[in-house]
Design a protein around this motif. Structure first.
Motif, PDB file in Angstrom:
ATOM      1  N   ARG A  18     -70.975 -63.041   5.424  1.00 33.17           N
ATOM      2  CA  ARG A  18     -72.232 -63.714   5.053  1.00 33.17           C
ATOM      3  C   ARG A  18     -72.490 -63.583   3.550  1.00 33.17           C
ATOM      4  O   ARG A  18     -72.822 -64.552   2.877  1.00 33.17           O
ATOM      5  CB  ARG A  18     -73.403 -63.133   5.841  1.00 33.17           C
ATOM      6  CG  ARG A  18     -73.491 -63.651   7.263  1.00 33.17           C
ATOM      7  CD  ARG A  18     -74.797 -63.249   7.952  1.00 33.17           C
ATOM      8  NE  ARG A  18     -75.022 -61.809   7.986  1.00 33.17           N
ATOM      9  CZ  ARG A  18     -74.510 -60.983   8.906  1.00 33.17           C
ATOM     10  NH1 ARG A  18     -73.750 -61.454   9.862  1.00 33.17           N
ATOM     11  NH2 ARG A  18     -74.776 -59.692   8.850  1.00 33.17           N
ATOM     12  N   PHE A  19     -72.337 -62.372   2.999  1.00 37.61           N
ATOM     13  CA  PHE A  19     -72.613 -62.151   1.586  1.00 37.61           C
ATOM     14  C   PHE A  19     -71.643 -62.945   0.699  1.00 37.61           C
ATOM     15  O   PHE A  19     -72.056 -63.630  -0.234  1.00 37.61           O
ATOM     16  CB  PHE A  19     -72.542 -60.665   1.234  1.00 37.61           C
ATOM     17  CG  PHE A  19     -72.899 -60.386  -0.191  1.00 37.61           C
ATOM     18  CD1 PHE A  19     -74.230 -60.268  -0.574  1.00 37.61           C
ATOM     19  CD2 PHE A  19     -71.920 -60.260  -1.166  1.00 37.61           C
ATOM     20  CE1 PHE A  19     -74.575 -60.036  -1.905  1.00 37.61           C
ATOM     21  CE2 PHE A  19     -72.258 -60.014  -2.492  1.00 37.61           C
ATOM     22  CZ  PHE A  19     -73.585 -59.902  -2.859  1.00 37.61           C
ATOM     23  N   TYR A  20     -70.366 -62.852   1.009  1.00 38.89           N
ATOM     24  CA  TYR A  20     -69.361 -63.493   0.160  1.00 38.89           C
ATOM     25  C   TYR A  20     -69.383 -65.018   0.263  1.00 38.89           C
ATOM     26  O   TYR A  20     -69.004 -65.702  -0.690  1.00 38.89           O
ATOM     27  CB  TYR A  20     -67.971 -62.928   0.449  1.00 38.89           C
ATOM     28  CG  TYR A  20     -67.745 -61.601  -0.247  1.00 38.89           C
ATOM     29  CD1 TYR A  20     -67.065 -61.535  -1.455  1.00 38.89           C
ATOM     30  CD2 TYR A  20     -68.251 -60.412   0.277  1.00 38.89           C
ATOM     31  CE1 TYR A  20     -66.885 -60.324  -2.111  1.00 38.89           C
ATOM     32  CE2 TYR A  20     -68.073 -59.202  -0.369  1.00 38.89           C
ATOM     33  CZ  TYR A  20     -67.392 -59.167  -1.570  1.00 38.89           C
ATOM     34  OH  TYR A  20     -67.214 -57.967  -2.224  1.00 38.89           O
ATOM     35  N   VAL A  27     -65.523 -69.506   0.266  1.00 40.06           N
ATOM     36  CA  VAL A  27     -65.313 -70.265   1.499  1.00 40.06           C
ATOM     37  C   VAL A  27     -64.370 -69.474   2.401  1.00 40.06           C
ATOM     38  O   VAL A  27     -63.360 -68.939   1.929  1.00 40.06           O
ATOM     39  CB  VAL A  27     -64.693 -71.644   1.173  1.00 40.06           C
ATOM     40  CG1 VAL A  27     -64.388 -72.419   2.434  1.00 40.06           C
ATOM     41  CG2 VAL A  27     -65.596 -72.434   0.249  1.00 40.06           C
ATOM     42  N   LYS A  28     -64.709 -69.409   3.691  1.00 36.10           N
ATOM     43  CA  LYS A  28     -63.839 -68.702   4.636  1.00 36.10           C
ATOM     44  C   LYS A  28     -62.507 -69.442   4.738  1.00 36.10           C
ATOM     45  O   LYS A  28     -62.470 -70.657   4.898  1.00 36.10           O
ATOM     46  CB  LYS A  28     -64.502 -68.608   6.006  1.00 36.10           C
ATOM     47  CG  LYS A  28     -63.671 -67.872   7.037  1.00 36.10           C
ATOM     48  CD  LYS A  28     -64.411 -67.585   8.313  1.00 36.10           C
ATOM     49  CE  LYS A  28     -64.830 -68.853   9.009  1.00 36.10           C
ATOM     50  NZ  LYS A  28     -65.422 -68.624  10.326  1.00 36.10           N
ATOM     51  N   LYS A  29     -61.401 -68.689   4.643  1.00 37.71           N
ATOM     52  CA  LYS A  29     -60.062 -69.277   4.746  1.00 37.71           C
ATOM     53  C   LYS A  29     -59.419 -68.913   6.087  1.00 37.71           C
ATOM     54  O   LYS A  29     -58.953 -69.772   6.800  1.00 37.71           O
ATOM     55  CB  LYS A  29     -59.197 -68.782   3.583  1.00 37.71           C
ATOM     56  CG  LYS A  29     -57.753 -69.214   3.628  1.00 37.71           C
ATOM     57  CD  LYS A  29     -57.527 -70.457   2.853  1.00 37.71           C
ATOM     58  CE  LYS A  29     -56.047 -70.828   2.881  1.00 37.71           C
ATOM     59  NZ  LYS A  29     -55.658 -71.622   1.758  1.00 37.71           N
ATOM     60  N   HIS A  30     -59.376 -67.620   6.402  1.00 34.96           N
ATOM     61  CA  HIS A  30     -58.772 -67.168   7.659  1.00 34.96           C
ATOM     62  C   HIS A  30     -59.740 -66.240   8.379  1.00 34.96           C
ATOM     63  O   HIS A  30     -60.429 -65.443   7.752  1.00 34.96           O
ATOM     64  CB  HIS A  30     -57.460 -66.410   7.402  1.00 34.96           C
ATOM     65  CG  HIS A  30     -56.387 -67.249   6.812  1.00 34.96           C
ATOM     66  ND1 HIS A  30     -55.701 -68.202   7.523  1.00 34.96           N
ATOM     67  CD2 HIS A  30     -55.879 -67.293   5.562  1.00 34.96           C
ATOM     68  CE1 HIS A  30     -54.818 -68.793   6.742  1.00 34.96           C
ATOM     69  NE2 HIS A  30     -54.915 -68.262   5.540  1.00 34.96           N
ATOM     70  N   ASP A  31     -59.759 -66.357   9.701  1.00 34.90           N
ATOM     71  CA  ASP A  31     -60.566 -65.464  10.538  1.00 34.90           C
ATOM     72  C   ASP A  31     -59.810 -65.297  11.848  1.00 34.90           C
ATOM     73  O   ASP A  31     -59.959 -66.086  12.771  1.00 34.90           O
ATOM     74  CB  ASP A  31     -61.955 -66.061  10.765  1.00 34.90           C
ATOM     75  CG  ASP A  31     -62.906 -65.092  11.453  1.00 34.90           C
ATOM     76  OD1 ASP A  31     -62.450 -64.018  11.909  1.00 34.90           O
ATOM     77  OD2 ASP A  31     -64.109 -65.401  11.529  1.00 34.90           O
ATOM     78  N   TRP A  40     -58.592 -60.398  10.611  1.00 29.75           N
ATOM     79  CA  TRP A  40     -57.930 -60.732   9.347  1.00 29.75           C
ATOM     80  C   TRP A  40     -58.834 -61.807   8.766  1.00 29.75           C
ATOM     81  O   TRP A  40     -58.816 -62.964   9.162  1.00 29.75           O
ATOM     82  CB  TRP A  40     -56.519 -61.256   9.599  1.00 29.75           C
ATOM     83  CG  TRP A  40     -55.816 -61.605   8.332  1.00 29.75           C
ATOM     84  CD1 TRP A  40     -55.686 -62.849   7.788  1.00 29.75           C
ATOM     85  CD2 TRP A  40     -55.154 -60.713   7.439  1.00 29.75           C
ATOM     86  NE1 TRP A  40     -54.989 -62.791   6.620  1.00 29.75           N
ATOM     87  CE2 TRP A  40     -54.647 -61.476   6.366  1.00 29.75           C
ATOM     88  CE3 TRP A  40     -54.948 -59.346   7.422  1.00 29.75           C
ATOM     89  CZ2 TRP A  40     -53.935 -60.923   5.321  1.00 29.75           C
ATOM     90  CZ3 TRP A  40     -54.238 -58.795   6.377  1.00 29.75           C
ATOM     91  CH2 TRP A  40     -53.745 -59.584   5.343  1.00 29.75           C
ATOM     92  N   LEU A  41     -59.695 -61.387   7.845  1.00 30.67           N
ATOM     93  CA  LEU A  41     -60.785 -62.231   7.368  1.00 30.67           C
ATOM     94  C   LEU A  41     -60.657 -62.411   5.862  1.00 30.67           C
ATOM     95  O   LEU A  41     -60.788 -61.450   5.106  1.00 30.67           O
ATOM     96  CB  LEU A  41     -62.116 -61.562   7.725  1.00 30.67           C
ATOM     97  CG  LEU A  41     -63.405 -62.288   7.395  1.00 30.67           C
ATOM     98  CD1 LEU A  41     -63.479 -63.648   8.076  1.00 30.67           C
ATOM     99  CD2 LEU A  41     -64.599 -61.420   7.802  1.00 30.67           C
ATOM    100  N   THR A  42     -60.376 -63.644   5.432  1.00 29.77           N
ATOM    101  CA  THR A  42     -60.222 -63.899   4.009  1.00 29.77           C
ATOM    102  C   THR A  42     -61.145 -65.015   3.550  1.00 29.77           C
ATOM    103  O   THR A  42     -61.520 -65.893   4.333  1.00 29.77           O
ATOM    104  CB  THR A  42     -58.768 -64.275   3.631  1.00 29.77           C
ATOM    105  OG1 THR A  42     -58.432 -65.540   4.200  1.00 29.77           O
ATOM    106  CG2 THR A  42     -57.780 -63.218   4.078  1.00 29.77           C
ATOM    107  N   VAL A  43     -61.496 -64.950   2.274  1.00 30.10           N
ATOM    108  CA  VAL A  43     -62.283 -65.996   1.626  1.00 30.10           C
ATOM    109  C   VAL A  43     -61.545 -66.419   0.361  1.00 30.10           C
ATOM    110  O   VAL A  43     -60.711 -65.684  -0.172  1.00 30.10           O
ATOM    111  CB  VAL A  43     -63.720 -65.526   1.285  1.00 30.10           C
ATOM    112  CG1 VAL A  43     -64.500 -65.213   2.555  1.00 30.10           C
ATOM    113  CG2 VAL A  43     -63.716 -64.330   0.336  1.00 30.10           C
TER     114      VAL A  43
END
Length: 130
Positions: A18-20, A27-31, A40-43
Motif C-alpha cells: 500500500r505504501f509503495y 506499480v505492482k509487478k509480481h505478487d 514474492w512481491l515486487t514493485v
C-alpha cells in the motif's frame, strides 16, 4: 550486466505494498504466494515497467531485522530513489502524512531528503543526476 532486482526488508508485505504503490507511486509487478504467509512481491517505477524491480521482502530473519533496525537507529537510509524535484516530492509526500527524518538538504550537486517507509526502513530521495 545490470541490476535487475533489489529489495527492502519489510515488517508487513500488505502494508508495504500500500505504501509503495498508493503513497510513493510505484506499480505492482509480481505478487506470487511463497509458502503459507509470504509472497514474492515486487514493485517497479511506472516510468520503467520493465526496469529494476524492488522486492518487498519479509524481515523474518533475525539478521535482517538487526541490520535494518541498526540502520534506522543510526539514521542511515536503506535505499535511495531518484526524483525530478526533491522539494516538490517532499511537499507532496508530507501532505499525505509521510514522516521525514531529514527535510530537503542540498548536498553539492544533488538535493536529498529521508523518509520513513512505515515498514521499518528509512528511504532517501534524491534529485536525478543530470
Amino acid at each position: 550486466m545490470k541490476i535487475h532486482l533489489t529489495g527492502v526488508f519489510v515488517d508487513d508485505q500488505a502494508k508495504a505494498l500500500r505504501f509503495y504503490t498508493e503513497i510513493l507511486g510505484f506499480v505492482k509487478k509480481h505478487d506470487v504466494p511463497v509458502g503459507k504467509q509470504d509472497r514474492w512481491l515486487t514493485v517497479v517505477s511506472p516510468e520503467e515497467p520493465g526496469g529494476t524491480e524492488l522486492l518487498l521482502e519479509p524481515a523474518r530473519h533475525p539478521a535482517a531485522r538487526t541490520y535494518r533496525d541498526t540502520l534506522v537507529e543510526d539514521g542511515i537510509p536503506l535505499a535511495q530513489f531518484a526524483v525530478d524535484d526533491v522539494e516538490a516530492e517532499y511537499e507532496r509526500l508530507s501532505a499525505l502524512g509521510v514522516r521525514f527524518t531529514q527535510k530537503p538538504l542540498e548536498m553539492g550537486p544533488v538535493t536529498t531528503a529521508v523518509l520513513d517507509d512505515t515498514c521499518g526502513n528509512l528511504i532517501q530521495i534524491a534529485t536525478r543526476p543530470r
